[in-house]
Write an enzyme that holds these catalytic residues in place. Structure first.
Site, PDB file in Angstrom:
ATOM      1  N   ASP A 144      69.066 -28.183 -14.742  1.00 18.97           N
ATOM      2  CA  ASP A 144      69.997 -27.780 -15.475  1.00 18.97           C
ATOM      3  C   ASP A 144      69.587 -26.637 -16.441  1.00 18.97           C
ATOM      4  O   ASP A 144      69.451 -25.478 -15.990  1.00 18.97           O
ATOM      5  CB  ASP A 144      71.159 -28.081 -15.947  1.00 18.97           C
ATOM      6  N   ASP A 199      66.649 -24.350 -13.406  1.00 16.63           N
ATOM      7  CA  ASP A 199      67.514 -23.483 -12.371  1.00 16.63           C
ATOM      8  C   ASP A 199      66.965 -21.905 -13.836  1.00 16.63           C
ATOM      9  O   ASP A 199      66.955 -20.701 -13.175  1.00 16.63           O
ATOM     10  CB  ASP A 199      68.816 -24.069 -11.865  1.00 16.63           C
ATOM     11  N   ASP A 208      76.312 -22.496 -10.747  1.00 12.81           N
ATOM     12  CA  ASP A 208      75.827 -23.218 -11.886  1.00 12.81           C
ATOM     13  C   ASP A 208      76.853 -23.951 -12.561  1.00 12.81           C
ATOM     14  O   ASP A 208      76.542 -25.585 -12.834  1.00 12.81           O
ATOM     15  CB  ASP A 208      74.341 -22.619 -12.878  1.00 12.81           C
ATOM     16  N   ASP A 219      78.580 -27.409 -12.843  1.00 19.81           N
ATOM     17  CA  ASP A 219      78.273 -28.216 -14.592  1.00 19.81           C
ATOM     18  C   ASP A 219      79.567 -29.897 -14.628  1.00 19.81           C
ATOM     19  O   ASP A 219      79.170 -30.290 -15.185  1.00 19.81           O
ATOM     20  CB  ASP A 219      77.759 -27.227 -15.648  1.00 19.81           C
TER      21      ASP A 219
END
Length: 226
Positions: A65, A68, A86, A90
């Protein structure tokens, strides 16, 4: 609360890996998806009480995470689509971890996991709901200028969430107690976000209306002078 302090420390550590990924033609979106899949492996691992392996999956998910976004900025390829992907993955990952503990021990963990998931809905919705009008009003985001959209701060943010996930894996027998404690703190985050977000947007609305009124008055005055 800790994100704004932790992120500047972690970012420089990621650059060597980011450069290597860029040379390998890896994209930020690919990292987002791979990290999410790794994170989901934590659910069956938790269900079968494989705490150490589940913790490894959680930590790897968080590393991906961080990578990226750093890769997207390095490649100058940050997009709204990537930011959307994203944040969606998440929040799905965040919801999956309590589920894993509920499956592992329904009798002891199910209610605590349900409470935590309910609170996650509150923190997530207050977080994301503010981002939409914040974009409309073009509010500044100095603490998280590298993010795809406005981040509304709170007592419990990403760093605190991952810290409690790690605690869950280290002391799984105390999952319920830890979950209730974190849910209480996250509840405070919800209240402060709703209160702060509402009043911030209300002020922006009044400011916008005042500005529009002034512009209208100026136009009328110009017409009269003509």
């Amino acid at each position: 609360m800790l994100d704004k302090y932790i992120t500047p420390v972690i970012k420089p550590l990621l650059y060597p890996v980011v450069r290597l990924l860029d040379k390998s033609k890896v994209t930020a979106d690919q990292l987002t998806v791979i990290g999410f899949i790794i994170g989901l492996f934590a659910v069956p691992l938790l269900a079968f009480n494989m705490w150490d392996l589940a913790l490894t999956a959680i930590i790897l998910n968080r590393i991906f995470d961080g990578l990226d976004g750093a890769l997207a900025r390095y490649q100058n390829s940050s997009t709204s689509a990537g930011g959307f992907l994203d944040i969606c993955l998440d929040f799905l990952f965040y919801a999956a971890i309590p589920l894993g503990f509920a499956i592992a021990n329904p009798e002891h963990n199910a209610l605590a996991a349900a409470v935590l998931l309910a609170v996650f809905i509150g923190t997530g919705s207050s977080f994301l709901a503010f981002a939409i009008p914040a974009e409309k009003f073009n509010l500044e985001k100095p603490q998280f200028a590298y993010k795809s959209f406005y981040y509304l701060n709170g007592l419990t943010e990403g760093t605190e969430t991952i810290a409690v996930f790690i605690a869950f894996c280290l002391w799984p027998q105390y999952f319920a107690e830890l979950a209730y404690g974190f849910a209480f703190l996250a509840g405070i985050t919800i209240v402060t976000r709703v209160y702060g977000g509402y009043h911030t947007l209300k002020k922006q609305t009044i400011k916008q209306q005042t500005s529009a009124t002034k512009n209208t008055v100026k136009k009328l005055q110009k017409r009269k002078t003509k």
